[in-house]
Structure formats: C-alpha cells, structure tokens
Design an enzyme around this catalytic site. Sequence first.
Site, short mmCIF file in Angstrom:
data_model
loop_
_atom_site.label_atom_id
_atom_site.label_comp_id
_atom_site.label_asym_id
_atom_site.label_seq_id
_atom_site.Cartn_x
_atom_site.Cartn_y
_atom_site.Cartn_z
N GLY A 32 0.82 -1.21 0.00
CA GLY A 32 0.00 0.00 0.00
C GLY A 32 0.85 1.25 0.00
N ASP A 85 -5.36 1.46 3.32
CA ASP A 85 -4.50 1.91 2.21
C ASP A 85 -5.06 3.16 1.53
OD1 ASP A 85 -2.40 0.16 2.37
OD2 ASP A 85 -3.38 -1.37 1.15
N LYS A 201 18.33 -13.26 -1.20
CA LYS A 201 17.90 -14.31 -2.13
C LYS A 201 16.82 -13.78 -3.09
CE LYS A 201 19.63 -17.84 -1.65
NZ LYS A 201 20.98 -18.13 -2.21
N LYS A 203 15.35 -15.93 -5.42
CA LYS A 203 14.55 -17.05 -5.95
C LYS A 203 13.05 -16.93 -5.63
CE LYS A 203 16.42 -19.89 -8.12
NZ LYS A 203 17.23 -20.96 -7.72
N LYS A 237 20.53 -10.27 -12.21
CA LYS A 237 20.02 -11.63 -12.13
C LYS A 237 18.49 -11.63 -12.25
CE LYS A 237 20.66 -15.53 -9.02
NZ LYS A 237 21.31 -15.89 -7.75
N GLY A 373 -14.30 4.02 18.81
CA GLY A 373 -14.43 2.63 19.22
C GLY A 373 -15.89 2.23 19.29
N CYS A 400 -14.84 10.74 18.52
CA CYS A 400 -16.02 9.91 18.35
C CYS A 400 -16.42 9.24 19.67
CB CYS A 400 -15.81 8.92 17.21
SG CYS A 400 -17.37 8.47 16.42
N GLN A 404 -17.98 10.91 23.08
CA GLN A 404 -19.21 10.47 23.75
C GLN A 404 -18.92 10.09 25.21
OE1 GLN A 404 -20.63 7.26 21.26
NE2 GLN A 404 -21.16 8.62 19.55
N GLU A 424 -25.48 2.46 23.81
CA GLU A 424 -24.67 1.40 23.20
C GLU A 424 -24.28 0.33 24.23
OE1 GLU A 424 -21.43 3.02 20.93
OE2 GLU A 424 -20.70 1.05 20.32
N HIS A 531 -14.31 12.36 12.76
CA HIS A 531 -12.95 11.78 12.73
C HIS A 531 -11.99 12.72 12.01
CE1 HIS A 531 -13.89 7.79 14.37
NE2 HIS A 531 -15.08 8.04 13.87
N GLU A 533 -8.91 12.84 12.08
CA GLU A 533 -7.68 12.16 11.61
C GLU A 533 -7.76 11.78 10.13
OE1 GLU A 533 -9.97 10.89 13.60
OE2 GLU A 533 -10.24 8.73 13.33
N1 GLN Z 1 -19.68 3.53 18.97
C1 GLN Z 1 -19.96 4.91 18.78
C2 GLN Z 1 -21.09 5.15 17.80
O1 GLN Z 1 -21.43 4.29 17.06
C3 GLN Z 1 -18.72 5.65 18.33
C4 GLN Z 1 -18.26 5.27 16.97
C5 GLN Z 1 -16.83 5.64 16.71
O2 GLN Z 1 -16.08 5.92 17.63
N2 GLN Z 1 -16.44 5.58 15.47
O3 GLN Z 1 -21.66 6.23 17.77
#
Ligand code: GLN
Length: 556
Positions: A32, A85, A201, A203, A237, A373, A400, A404, A424, A531, A533
């Site tokens: 990647g 990727d 190597k 091969k 080679k 998460g 995220c 929360q 949740e 997010h 990031e």
């Molecule tokens: N589990 C949480 C939700 O579904 C947070 C999701 C996450 O962190 N991407 O809202």
Amino acid sequence: MPKKTKTKTTVKKSATKYIFVVGGVMSGVGKGVASSSIATVLQARGHKVTAIKIDPYINVDAGTMNPTEHGEVFVLKDGLETDQDMGNYERFLNTDLPSINYMTTGSVYQSVIQKERNLEYGGRNVEVVPDIPLEVISRIKRAGRKAAADVVLIEVGGTVGEYQNVLFLEAIRMMKTDEPENVAVVMVSYLPVPGSIGEMKTKPTQTAVRMLNSAGVFADMIVCRSPQGVDQKRKEKMAKFCNVKVENVISSPDLESIYDIPLNYEEDSMSLRLANILGLPNKKPADLKAWKQFVRRSKNGNDTVKIAVVGKYFNSGDFVLSDVYISVLEAIKFSAYKLNLKPEISYLSSQEFADKKKLRELKKYDGVLIPGGFGTTGIDGKLNVIEYVRKQQIPYFGICYGMQLAVLEYARNVVRLVGASTEEIDPKAAHLVIGVMPEQREKIANNDMGGTMRLGQYPAVLKAGSIAARAYKAKETIERHRHRYEVNPEYIAQLEMHGLRFSGTSPDGTLMEIVELPQNEHPFFVGVQFHPELQARPLAPHPLFTAFVKAAYESN
Ligand code: GLN
C-alpha cells in the site's frame, strides 16, 4: 423497458495510463505504501494521478470487519468504509478520493448481480469470466474519468498465487491485451536475507513472477522490498530471470520512515522509468521539494512531546496492533512535525485502567487521546482515564467514542446523574446521555448494519471564541463521520449548565459535533463526534490535532 447494455469483450482505447501493482512472495511488505509512493513520484512529475484499491474479500466494504483482523476502517469523503491503504493514498497524494476508487470482490459481484436483476445483460448468460473482470475494468475506467487522471494506479490486495486474486489478474490481462501501450504492471516483491547465510535471495521473487506469468500477466517493473538495498549483481540476475529491464528493478530497502520511500524511489529514477514504460508525454523531473521539506522537518524536532493513545484494540496475542489507529497516529505526527516537535506516542490498552491505581502512569504524558471505538470492552478504563485527565489538567482529545465517553464521564461525575450511560452499553439505563440517533434505531432493530452508520462528510458550525473556532480559524468546518450514537439533546442544557460547552453543532443545531471545557478550567479538553484524523495530511496537518499537540507540549 429495462435498460440493455451490450457486453463488450474488448475495452475502448484511451490515452489514460494504468499502473497495476501486485504483490509477490508475501503480504505485509508495504504494498500500500509502495503504491502510494509510486503515485506520489508520478504526481511530482506533473501528472494527474488517482489511486484505486482492490480488496479480494467478499465483504462489500471494510466496515463490517473487526479492526483487530483488518486494521483501521478508512472512511472516504462520500461515506464509503474502506481499507486503510486508501488513507495512505489520500495522505501521500494530498487529495480526497471518491468511493469509485475502492472495490472488493463482494462489491463487484453485487453490481453484476444487480445488473442481472435489472435485465441489463439482455437475457444472456452472465458468467464469472468475462463479466466479473469486465465490471472491474469498467470501474477502473470510471475512476480514471472521474478524476480526469493521466495515470490511474490500481493496487490489487493480497499476493499473486492466491486463489481470490485470479479474477483481478484476469482483468489486468484483458486490459493489457487490449491496450498494451497504456498498461504497466509493477510487482512489489520481497527479497529475504536469511540470517543463516546473510545473503539476499532472489529465488522467491523469480517464483512469484512465474506465478504471475501463468495468469498471462507480465511484470514491467519489480520493486524489491528487502531489509537492505539490492545490489547491481542481483538486479541483473532478476532482470534476466524475471524478464524485466535491469533499470526497471527498483531497490526498496527498509527505511526509517514510510515518507522516505518516494525519495528513495527517485534514487532509482522510478518516475522516469515508469514514464518510459508508458510513454508518458511529460518528461520533467519529479518535483518533490515540499515533500522533502516535510521529511526533513519530521527528523529535526527540537523537543519531544509525549502523547498517550488509549484504545481497546492494541493488544493481539503477544503483538501490539497500532495499524488499527493508523490515521490517528499519523495525524499526531504531522502536527508535531509542523510544531518542530518529535512525537513520542505510547499505545495504552484501555482495559488496564479499569484499575484506578494504574491511572497515575498517565502523569508522564503531555497529552492523552482516546480514539473511536465500539461496544463495551475497555469502557470503564476509558471513563477512568477521562476523569483522571480532566481532574489532573492533562490535555485531552476525544474522538467519536472518545467524545461520547467524555460527555458521559461529565454527566456521571460532575452533573451527578445517577444511572447515566450510553445506549450502546446499557439501553435500559436511567439517563441515556448518549443515545442512538433516531434514523439509526430501525437499522439496528433490523440488523441492517453494513454501511448504514452516519457516514462521510457533514458540516459543523463553530461557536465564536471557542477552542475549536480558534483552532480552525473558521466559523464552519466539514468533517468525516462514522457513528450511530449521539449526545442526547435532552441533556444538553443540563450539561452546559454544569460547565460543558458544545462548541460545534450540525447547521440546524440538533447534533453535537464538538464539546469542550473553557480554557480557564482546563488547558485542553476537547471531544469531537467526527474523525478529524481522516483529513490530516503530511503537507496539511489537521488544525485540531495541532491545537491538541501544542497544548500538550505547552502544558508540561
Ligand atoms: N460507537 C460509537 C457510535 O457508534 C462511536 C463510533 C466511533 O467511535 N467511530 O456512535
């Protein structure tokens, strides 16, 4: 009348060039990153480049896979849940990619079956060959057109010789047969240096090339991944036995950082070699000035900044899986480099902090980040961490789920809402401070879970004077999302009365996008529902990450 499409067994000629990247010998050698780097050096020559990832599994997208199995799920701007990727491509090329640039076996079959259901094959027999490879080719061409690309780079996941790659190799064969002058194949292979003999190597690579040839596909270039550089003797080679020109055997040793790779490729004139193979018109040398500057800065930090990332997916048997949070880790690095700092990132397992005695360990970090998460594992640990860093004035950035849970921690420990929880974890709790978004309720009830979260880009308006508005230097922002739950609007007034500030919301004001504590109460306590990031780039670090890293550095 249903639409009828004539099936073409030949593919229309075009001036767009296509580079397929396939893997040889074994996976995990950085195909990647190799693909991203090839795309980068070609872009640096002034070509318009786009990149596609093909994943050979049946999952329609990457969203239904456990991160410990598959790594990070990278969400594209338009909401598709893809392989990490795609994140590398976006970071290296400094561009947003659309969902047509990602496909899996599952998604390809799904389209073909849907077309069959729509009578689009005009009543004929629909077959695995050629209809599956033709669908693959048509997607590749569509992606090229959408990007108005001079060069489309297509990475085929896995390694040659795997049963599940066959139909993608067939697509390459068909395209190359049809327009040989426009298609190049690069094999990224591995050259081991066994400890017992200390010699590199070739091969295994020769065998992998033969396996590729048996699918009717021939490599134009071989990128040799190896602990060390490949010498001239071995290049010769391989040229002889693998049927490539010696100058098209590119040395790609292990390097200090993945961002060194494009620069290393250019030492073997990779972009020129590819331009020659494909007859690309523009022969100006690659301009990697900005990239070089970034790489230099990444190695010359004046001082260190220590960031702890607390997640639940780090541990896998005896190994630490940092790939699960790759975009978060890279985003921290880009911002640290921008601030001329050396980031020292530690991966801490949230489960461990269920024991409050362990929390003192957090004192040695300048800042703590809790990434996204799902589910219940490690939640008590995360809530303990948030309470600790809030009280100890350690800069905190929650993404995220990390946002929360920051709201939940505040509801429990400051607002003192007994029985506060997130739907949740505990749907029957007395106070569902974090609740399921209304449009998600039915989906959960029907087990309609694939690709149904709130996904992709949505705007947020920022409150003037807030940490967020100051970081972005803007009144509004657009960020990518992936969630089913949200801050329950019924609790907003109460939370704000106790000092929490919702500094970013959806434009209609209903959905809380950013939460923070005022700076006179805490050096940096910010949570975001989205997010950030996913939009952090080497050449364009994310302003919120930069604000967090800066606050972390300054607060110690
Ligand atoms: N589990 C949480 C939700 O579904 C947070 C999701 C996450 O962190 N991407 O809202």
